[in-house]
Design a protein around this motif. Structure first.
Motif, PDB file in Angstrom:
ATOM      1  N   ARG A  23     -14.921   5.761   0.462  1.00  0.00           N
ATOM      2  CA  ARG A  23     -13.764   5.513   1.331  1.00  0.00           C
ATOM      3  C   ARG A  23     -13.965   4.291   2.220  1.00  0.00           C
ATOM      4  O   ARG A  23     -13.007   3.728   2.721  1.00  0.00           O
ATOM      5  N   TYR A  24     -15.211   3.892   2.474  1.00  0.00           N
ATOM      6  CA  TYR A  24     -15.445   2.636   3.193  1.00  0.00           C
ATOM      7  C   TYR A  24     -15.597   1.482   2.214  1.00  0.00           C
ATOM      8  O   TYR A  24     -15.275   0.349   2.510  1.00  0.00           O
ATOM      9  N   PHE A  68     -14.240   0.823  -0.937  1.00  0.00           N
ATOM     10  CA  PHE A  68     -13.188   0.109  -1.661  1.00  0.00           C
ATOM     11  C   PHE A  68     -12.260  -0.693  -0.754  1.00  0.00           C
ATOM     12  O   PHE A  68     -11.860  -1.796  -1.147  1.00  0.00           O
ATOM     13  N   PRO A  69     -11.942  -0.230   0.488  1.00  0.00           N
ATOM     14  CA  PRO A  69     -11.123  -1.115   1.326  1.00  0.00           C
ATOM     15  C   PRO A  69     -11.841  -2.427   1.651  1.00  0.00           C
ATOM     16  O   PRO A  69     -11.228  -3.504   1.609  1.00  0.00           O
ATOM     17  N   SER A  70     -13.143  -2.338   1.915  1.00  0.00           N
ATOM     18  CA  SER A  70     -13.882  -3.571   2.209  1.00  0.00           C
ATOM     19  C   SER A  70     -13.909  -4.475   0.989  1.00  0.00           C
ATOM     20  O   SER A  70     -13.711  -5.691   1.094  1.00  0.00           O
ATOM     21  N   LEU A 119     -11.757  -4.625  -1.403  1.00  0.00           N
ATOM     22  CA  LEU A 119     -10.426  -5.209  -1.595  1.00  0.00           C
ATOM     23  C   LEU A 119     -10.264  -6.445  -0.731  1.00  0.00           C
ATOM     24  O   LEU A 119      -9.710  -7.459  -1.154  1.00  0.00           O
ATOM     25  N   PHE A 120     -10.770  -6.368   0.504  1.00  0.00           N
ATOM     26  CA  PHE A 120     -10.681  -7.519   1.398  1.00  0.00           C
ATOM     27  C   PHE A 120     -11.445  -8.706   0.810  1.00  0.00           C
ATOM     28  O   PHE A 120     -10.927  -9.827   0.756  1.00  0.00           O
ATOM     29  N   PHE A 121     -12.669  -8.446   0.341  1.00  0.00           N
ATOM     30  CA  PHE A 121     -13.462  -9.548  -0.212  1.00  0.00           C
ATOM     31  C   PHE A 121     -12.793 -10.129  -1.446  1.00  0.00           C
ATOM     32  O   PHE A 121     -12.832 -11.338  -1.683  1.00  0.00           O
ATOM     33  N   VAL A 164      -9.769 -12.340  -0.165  1.00  0.00           N
ATOM     34  CA  VAL A 164     -10.200 -13.606   0.437  1.00  0.00           C
ATOM     35  C   VAL A 164     -10.862 -14.495  -0.618  1.00  0.00           C
ATOM     36  O   VAL A 164     -10.641 -15.706  -0.660  1.00  0.00           O
ATOM     37  N   SER A 172      -6.110  -9.730   6.945  1.00  0.00           N
ATOM     38  CA  SER A 172      -7.362  -9.028   6.663  1.00  0.00           C
ATOM     39  C   SER A 172      -7.325  -7.619   7.233  1.00  0.00           C
ATOM     40  O   SER A 172      -7.737  -6.655   6.593  1.00  0.00           O
ATOM     41  N   ILE A 191      -5.011  -5.389   5.001  1.00  0.00           N
ATOM     42  CA  ILE A 191      -5.457  -4.982   3.659  1.00  0.00           C
ATOM     43  C   ILE A 191      -6.496  -3.871   3.776  1.00  0.00           C
ATOM     44  O   ILE A 191      -6.474  -2.902   3.002  1.00  0.00           O
ATOM     45  N   VAL A 192      -7.376  -3.948   4.751  1.00  0.00           N
ATOM     46  CA  VAL A 192      -8.393  -2.901   4.891  1.00  0.00           C
ATOM     47  C   VAL A 192      -7.768  -1.629   5.434  1.00  0.00           C
ATOM     48  O   VAL A 192      -8.004  -0.529   4.920  1.00  0.00           O
ATOM     49  N   SER A 216      -5.336   0.111   2.802  1.00  0.00           N
ATOM     50  CA  SER A 216      -6.010   0.697   1.645  1.00  0.00           C
ATOM     51  C   SER A 216      -6.919   1.846   2.074  1.00  0.00           C
ATOM     52  O   SER A 216      -7.063   2.832   1.354  1.00  0.00           O
ATOM     53  N   ALA A 217      -7.516   1.751   3.267  1.00  0.00           N
ATOM     54  CA  ALA A 217      -8.376   2.838   3.722  1.00  0.00           C
ATOM     55  C   ALA A 217      -7.574   4.113   3.917  1.00  0.00           C
ATOM     56  O   ALA A 217      -8.074   5.216   3.681  1.00  0.00           O
ATOM     57  N   ASN A 262     -10.233   9.589   4.929  1.00  0.00           N
ATOM     58  CA  ASN A 262     -10.154   8.679   6.070  1.00  0.00           C
ATOM     59  C   ASN A 262      -9.068   9.138   7.033  1.00  0.00           C
ATOM     60  O   ASN A 262      -7.984   9.529   6.614  1.00  0.00           O
ATOM     61  N   SER A 309     -10.625   6.333  11.725  1.00  0.00           N
ATOM     62  CA  SER A 309     -11.731   5.742  10.960  1.00  0.00           C
ATOM     63  C   SER A 309     -11.253   4.507  10.201  1.00  0.00           C
ATOM     64  O   SER A 309     -11.980   3.524  10.078  1.00  0.00           O
ATOM     65  N   LEU A 344     -12.801   0.745  10.664  1.00  0.00           N
ATOM     66  CA  LEU A 344     -13.253  -0.020   9.503  1.00  0.00           C
ATOM     67  C   LEU A 344     -12.530  -1.366   9.441  1.00  0.00           C
ATOM     68  O   LEU A 344     -13.158  -2.418   9.271  1.00  0.00           O
ATOM     69  N   ILE A 373     -14.232  -5.080   9.725  1.00  0.00           N
ATOM     70  CA  ILE A 373     -14.125  -6.069   8.636  1.00  0.00           C
ATOM     71  C   ILE A 373     -13.443  -7.337   9.146  1.00  0.00           C
ATOM     72  O   ILE A 373     -13.831  -8.453   8.803  1.00  0.00           O
ATOM     73  N   ILE A 432     -15.978  -9.410  10.863  1.00  0.00           N
ATOM     74  CA  ILE A 432     -16.826 -10.094   9.879  1.00  0.00           C
ATOM     75  C   ILE A 432     -16.074 -11.277   9.294  1.00  0.00           C
ATOM     76  O   ILE A 432     -16.609 -12.375   9.115  1.00  0.00           O
TER      77      ILE A 432
END
Lengths: 543, 163
Positions: free
Chosen positions: A392-393, A395-397, A399-401, A404, B115, B118-119, B122-123, B129, B133, B137, B141, B144
């Motif tokens: 759950r942490y 795939f969202p991260s 997707l961001f990568f 971008v 950014s 999208i996080v 999708s989360a 989630n 949370s 997240l 992100i 970062i």
């Protein structure tokens, strides 16, 4: 001839050990390994996520880094398979069969150590084969005209379609869809815009990164969301456990050698996927074993042989990719695509024109494989932690990568939209049980196939017989026909109800079977409908 | 309706019918589009020749798939046991919507809102989630993102923009 190769290889080591190149190679192995360990991420997604970074780099470090990512992520996949029984990467699914029981017997460290040794051995053999076979192949390749190139690509596409996991005919369908995607854009001969639907963004064709990330990133997330949970309690692997005993090494020696030979053999055949190779290596090992009943209960032969096969195949696959310009499998297609973007056309000329890339790459394989061993011994504890990153942490991260990364290739939001389209398309195909990997193979080869087909017929004044009149081309056409006939015979036998191949190939655990215990305890998952469907390569492999 | 669709797609023969039909459709599209470009002859191929040829092959393959499905429906029905997991509409919609949000907000908002969106979106697709949370997240992100992509890598993407 051989002396010349060795001199060139020596220079290759010089190229690969240049601080700048070495740094990128190291970075590639490390990041590849990290991404490969993450649940649900394989070499294809690892390479496609990092592909945009290489666009701005010099070709030599770029290709060294990509190769590093490739085998780093491949090794990372084995860790998940052995320690957590996670068959996220199809080629490693078969390793779960004996690797995970070994972990439960407290031998997980040994299994990892053996995997490392087996893959290092296999990779070394593959590299040696590459050193000696490539120059020979290049000599032959200079005799290749458009007709020969078309025929060998046809063979590659056919094997790529039929020998991947899943039904053969569906694989061929996906190859054709990939070829069609390769057509999109401006036709080089006439300047006609094809399949652009009036969108100027599509004039240069579909973006490779967007296609790869859509098919292997977004599609995977759509498949796995709410289905993939972190499994398993923390497994303790200590450094000491990773060193196999002498008797274990002795027992694993011949399986490693056999696995290596299987891998090398299949690597030389263009188009055969890595999954089928590992399944065959495992089946062979079980067949010739005096005690086949131990398989599935932690037999170390069942770990050493498939892992050796997959690594040997990986290395040997580079031979047709670099010396003929014909990728053996989707991963190679991706690397080939990256080279084309750098303005380098792999093929017979590569050895003469870009000798630094070719020999530097070979030298970097060795260095990279040593790095892999050196890195994994101290970092194994960290990898075990990484394995437990909740999805759950993750795939969202990711997707961001992806978003971008795709944006950064051309600073274009349109290509992020392409990712969405291809992700959705891939998910539809997966739901209909099409294998998606051949799409990439078709996409990369598409323009080359069309170009050579047109050229061959232009030279022969429209005579299709040119493909069978020239001996080299005729041999490839004959091999393609044999392949089709063999597939037809298998299909007929199956239709007659005689399950010809039976259980010749082992059935690997599917993702959902592994997830079942957790799923059953989950209230939302209480429905009985949750069961196997997704990564069903075992059953497909037998087809 | 949705349930019906989900269940029928999981039956092997229905699935193969759909698969064959889809291939025929794509093939037909390629052929009809290909004829708009110049097809030419074998000696002098036009831009349309290759797409038309591929389209025809794809249509033939589609026919084979459909025929295969018909035979399978009699022979293989018995082996149709455990199938497909429950559809994950929440996850699917969240993932697709998050990418759309990135594109739209990237155009009319800038890198930072895109950014975050999208996080965050999708989360929310994962049932484990919570809003909190997902927010944490997304915020981390985004941080970062600003440090790595905007500040360190100098990505050509303004942090905030208005179209």
């Amino acid at each position: 001839m051989i002396g010349q190769s060795l001199t060139a290889l020596w220079q290759g080591f010089g190229v690969a050990l240049e601080p700048h190149n070495f740094m990128w190679s190291f970075f590639g192995v490390l990041i590849g390994n990290l991404i490969g360990v993450l649940p649900g991420m394989g070499p294809l997604s690892a390479i496609s996520i990092l592909l945009p970074i290489t666009y701005s780099m010099h070709p030599v470090p770029a290709i060294l880094m990509l190769a590093g990512i490739f085998y780093g992520s491949q090794y990372g996949g084995a860790i998940g398979a052995i320690l957590l029984n996670l068959p996220c990467h199809p080629p490693h699914a078969v390793t779960c069969l004996d690797g995970y029981p070994m972990t439960r017997n407290g031998k997980g460290g040994t299994a990892l150590g053996l995997t490392m040794i087996a893959s290092f051995f296999a990779a070394s053999v593959g590299i040696i084969l590459m050193i000696f076979a490539s120059p020979l192949l290049v000599k032959v390749a200079f005799k290749f005209g458009p007709a020969e190139l078309f025929s060998i690509m046809l063979l590659g596409l056919l094997t790529g379609g039929t020998m991947s996991s899943g039904s053969a005919i569906k694989g061929v369908c996906m190859t054709v869809v990939g070829l069609l995607l390769g057509v999109v854009g401006t036709d080089v001969n006439s300047g006609t815009m094809r399949f652009t639907f009036g969108l100027t963004h599509l004039a240069d064709g579909v973006e490779l990164v967007a296609l790869a990330l859509g098919l292997f990133g977004v599609t995977e997330f759509l498949r796995n969301v709410n289905r993939l949970h972190a499994v398993g309690a923390s497994t303790k692997v200590r450094l000491r456990d990773m060193r196999p005993s002498l008797s274990e090494l002795k027992r694993a020696f011949w399986p490693t050698v056999r696995g290596t030979s299987v891998g090398a053999l299949f690597g030389a055949m263009p188009g055969t996927g890595p999954t089928i190779t590992t399944f065959i290596a495992y089946a062979l090992e079980k067949k010739i074993s005096k005690t086949p009943e131990r398989f599935g209960h932690g037999a170390l032969e069942g770990v050493a042989s498939p892992e050796a096969a997959s690594h040997a195949k990986t290395q040997v696959d580079f031979i047709p990719t670099m010396s003929l310009g014909i990728p053996g499998d989707p991963v190679m297609a991706l690397i080939l695509g990256a080279l084309l973007i750098q303005g380098i056309q792999p093929g017979p000329q590569l050895l003469t024109e870009h000798a630094d890339i070719f020999w530097g790459l070979i030298a970097s394989f060795w260095i990279g494989n040593v790095l892999l061993v050196v890195l994994n011994v101290p970092l194994i504890q960290i990898w075990v932690k990484v394995l437990q990153v909740p999805y759950r942490y993750l795939f969202p991260s990711a997707l961001f990568f992806i978003a971008v990364g795709v944006y950064s290739t051309n600073n274009s939001l349109f290509e992020v939209g392409e990712v969405l389209v291809f992700g959705l398309m891939g998910a539809c195909f997966v739901a209909l049980k099409f294998p998606v990997a051949p799409i990439l193979l078709g996409y990369v080869l598409g323009p080359m196939v069309e170009e050579n087909f047109r050229r061959a017929l232009l030279i022969s004044h429209g005579q299709l017989s040119v493909f069978v009149e020239r001996p080299i081309s005729a041999a490839f056409i004959a091999a393609s026909s044999l392949l089709i006939i063999a597939q037809l015979i298998f299909a007929m036998r199956r239709a007659l109800g005689k399950n010809a191949q039976g259980n010749l190939l082992p059935t690997a655990p599917t993702l959902d079977e592994v997830q079942m215990p957790k799923a059953a305890s989950d209230k939302d998952f209480g429905r009985s409908s949750v069961s196997s469907d997704h990564i069903n390569f075992g059953k497909h492999g037998a087809q | 309706m949705v349930n019906f669709l989900g269940r029928s797609l999981t039956r092997p023969h229905t699935r193969d019918y759909c698969a064959g039909a889809l291939m025929m459709l794509i093939g037909l599209g390629a052929v009809s589009q290909g004829f708009n470009y110049e097809v030419g002859s074998l000696t002098q191929m036009g831009a349309g020749f290759f797409p038309v040829a591929l389209g025809v092959i794809l249509m033939l393959l589609g026919v084979v798939l459909v025929c295969g499905a018909r035979r399978k429906s009699i022979a293989a029905e018995k082996s149709a046991g455990a199938e497909h997991g429950a559809p994950q509409w929440r996850g699917w919609i969240a993932i697709l919507a998050s990418i759309v949000a990135f594109v739209v907000l990237g155009k009319y908002g800038g890198l930072l809102p895109a950014s975050f969106a999208i996080v965050f979106i999708s989360a929310l697709g994962d049932r484990e989630n919570t809003v909190k949370s997902a927010f944490i997240l997304a915020a981390s992100i985004s941080a970062i993102c600003v440090v790595v992509f905007w500040w360190a890598l100098q990505l050509q993407f303004p942090l905030f923009t208005w179209g």
